[in-house]
Design an enzyme around this catalytic site. Structure first.
Site, PDB file in Angstrom:
ATOM      1  N   SER A   1      12.673 -32.027  36.110  1.00  0.00           N
ATOM      2  CA  SER A   1      11.604 -32.387  36.685  1.00  0.00           C
ATOM      3  C   SER A   1      11.410 -33.765  37.370  1.00  0.00           C
ATOM      4  O   SER A   1      12.168 -33.835  38.297  1.00  0.00           O
ATOM      5  CB  SER A   1      10.552 -32.449  35.291  1.00  0.00           C
ATOM      6  OG  SER A   1       9.178 -32.672  35.699  1.00  0.00           O
TER       7      SER A   1
ATOM      8  N   ASP B   1       6.540 -33.388  42.199  1.00  0.00           N
ATOM      9  CA  ASP B   1       7.538 -33.933  41.557  1.00  0.00           C
ATOM     10  C   ASP B   1       8.801 -32.889  41.716  1.00  0.00           C
ATOM     11  O   ASP B   1       8.857 -32.181  42.675  1.00  0.00           O
ATOM     12  CB  ASP B   1       7.516 -33.984  39.849  1.00  0.00           C
ATOM     13  CG  ASP B   1       7.094 -32.915  39.333  1.00  0.00           C
ATOM     14  OD1 ASP B   1       6.895 -31.779  39.979  1.00  0.00           O
ATOM     15  OD2 ASP B   1       7.413 -32.812  38.143  1.00  0.00           O
TER      16      ASP B   1
ATOM     17  N   ASP C   1      10.485 -30.360  40.253  1.00  0.00           N
ATOM     18  CA  ASP C   1      10.449 -29.183  39.911  1.00  0.00           C
ATOM     19  C   ASP C   1       9.090 -28.385  40.368  1.00  0.00           C
ATOM     20  O   ASP C   1       8.921 -27.432  40.052  1.00  0.00           O
ATOM     21  CB  ASP C   1      10.738 -28.943  38.718  1.00  0.00           C
ATOM     22  CG  ASP C   1       9.505 -29.319  37.580  1.00  0.00           C
ATOM     23  OD1 ASP C   1       9.021 -30.214  37.932  1.00  0.00           O
ATOM     24  OD2 ASP C   1       9.724 -28.771  36.432  1.00  0.00           O
TER      25      ASP C   1
ATOM     26  N   ASP D   1       5.929 -28.944  39.244  1.00  0.00           N
ATOM     27  CA  ASP D   1       4.986 -28.712  38.444  1.00  0.00           C
ATOM     28  C   ASP D   1       3.903 -29.730  38.178  1.00  0.00           C
ATOM     29  O   ASP D   1       2.984 -29.829  37.445  1.00  0.00           O
ATOM     30  CB  ASP D   1       5.547 -28.213  36.901  1.00  0.00           C
ATOM     31  CG  ASP D   1       6.106 -29.520  36.265  1.00  0.00           C
ATOM     32  OD1 ASP D   1       6.336 -30.316  36.933  1.00  0.00           O
ATOM     33  OD2 ASP D   1       6.685 -29.076  35.113  1.00  0.00           O
TER      34      ASP D   1
END
EC number: 5.4.2.10
Length: 448
Positions: free
Chosen positions: A100, A240, A242, A244
């Site tokens: 992340s 960010d 990833d 999400d």
């Protein structure tokens, strides 16, 4: 949380804590737990842009194939893309390789069940029990019963076409600045917003394996704010690593965080009859101003522990369709089963279009209390929370506040950190409260 699984899957420094050997076992045992009732199960795998992604993907794929699972590689894609495609492609499980918003040396592995939701505590416990066994007693298929691997790099486009149809009209006439954190949205987000006919300016779209989240993305929105002002953009959208999370920037260069985005969505959804049970689910980290703004608009709130998995659990329990975190995880459960930065961005820009209001005006309807959050690296998170001197300073500060503000001291779910947060009527008072507690935490259990 278990021995291996934190609040967001298995995390660690790639090739030291999260080794290929461990990734192989996670693939093998995770694949078995999630697919044991299916003949020739299908598992999909996505990853972000970290240099360690290929290494861990190879090990995970080997583990999954050894159980007889068919594996479909999606390549670089966002976490919500994997969640959506797991269900859309009728896979028994989905796996995302990402840490992340964490720095490049970290990586992680998180699973999604066939319904596109993250695993339950029970499923994680079952995988952990297998990881801890001294002998691997799982079946070992041979010959034609082994799994095969294939690539489905069109998955990202299938996901984009799905989220694109959640907005009511195109974004022509708007100038949108994007920061993709050199991560999973680097090729997806520019395509999506250009396809919706917005003028776009981009940064953080040149991943090289080493630069993910490095001074860019949702944890550094001040950089995007400069681009917004320089280009005269109507809005900035920062994702960010990833994809999400979403943090936005208004046309004046002011940062609009997850609380403000949730409030804007909640107010619009209430006005258009879309907000289920007239309720938003948030975490204990949400700003006092968020709750006051909801109350002023006749919207109720439901609080959970920190972590989007806890927000999701409460949303499923109560039948709610909007929830999230100040950090920018926004969950729109009518459309997708996890926090989704690009979907949230679409909804936010759509609200600007439908209300004909600039983001500064929409966000300005919520007044934030001054807040400070300081992370303290510690030797032992559990010891910190049990330490008598730390408990005493928290009690003293709360007494001094006398209800005019709040203190929150909690461990990180993914790192060896204690987070100390305060809100107060002025920034000066807020800072003073936090630093008094931080000094005691450092003195008692600090790692530096």
């Amino acid at each position: 949380m278990g021995k291996y699984f934190g609040t967001d899957g298995v995390r660690g420094v790639a090739n030291q804590e999260l080794t290929p050997e461990l990734a192989f076992k996670i693939g093998r045992f995770g694949g078995y737990v999630l697919t044991k009732d299916t003949d020739r199960p299908k598992v999909i795998i996505g990853r972000d842009t970290r240099i360690s992604g290929h290494m861990l993907e190879g090990a995970l794929v080997a583990g999954l194939l050894s159980t007889g699972a068919e594996v479909m590689r999606l390549g670089v894609i966002s976490t919500p893309g994997v969640a959506y495609l797991t269900k859309a492609l009728d896979a028994q499980a989905g796996v995302m390789i990402s840490a992340s918003h964490n720095p490049v040396q970290d990586n992680g592995i998180k699973f999604f069940g066939s319904d596109g939701f993250k695993l339950t505590d029970e499923q994680e416990a079952e995988i952990e029990a297998l990881l801890d066994k001294e002998v691997d007693e799982l079946p070992r298929p041979t010959g034609t019963n082994l799994g095969q691997v294939s690539d489905y790099f069109e998955g990202g486009q299938k996901y984009l076409q799905y989220i694109k149809q959640t907005v009511e009209e195109d974004f022509s006439g708007l100038h949108i600045a994007l920061d993709c954190a050199h991560g999973a949205t680097s090729s997806l987000a520019p395509y999506l917003f250009a396809d919706l006919e917005a003028d776009i300016s981009t940064m953080g779209t040149s991943p090289n394996g080493m630069n993910i989240n490095d001074g860019v993305g949702s944890t550094h929105p001040e950089v995007l704010a400069e681009l917004v002002k320089e280009k005269g953009a109507d809005i900035g959208l920062a994702f960010d690593g990833d994809g999400d999370r979403l943090i936005a920037v208004d046309e004046k260069g002011n940062i609009v965080d997850g609380d403000q985005i949730m409030f804007i969505c909640a107010k619009y959804m209430k006005e258009t009859g879309q907000l289920k049970h007239n309720t938003v689910v948030s975490t204990v980290m949400s700003n006092l101003g968020f709750y006051k703004a909801l109350e002023a608009n006749g919207i109720t709130s439901d609080k959970t522990a920190v972590g989007d998995r806890y927000v999701m659990e409460e949303m499923k329990r109560g039948g709610y369709n909007l929830g999230g975190e100040q950090s920018g995880h926004i969950i729109l459960l009518d459309y997708i089963t996890t926090g989704d930065g690009m979907l949230s961005a679409l909804q936010l820009v759509n609200i600007m279009k439908m209300t004909k209001k600039p983001l500064s005006e929409l966000a300005g309807e919520m007044t934030k209390f001054p807040q400070l959050l300081v992370n303290v690296r510690v030797t032992d998170k559990k010891l910190a929370l049990e330490n008598e001197k730390i408990k005493e300073i928290i009690r003293v500060v709360e007494e001094e506040m006398n209800g005019d503000g709040r203190i929150l001291v909690r461990p990180s779910g993914t790192e060896p950190l204690i987070r100390v947060m305060a809100e107060a009527p002025t920034q000066e008072v807020c800072d003073a409260y936090v630093h008094r507690i931080v000094e005691v935490v450092k003195a008692e259990v600090g790692a530096e």
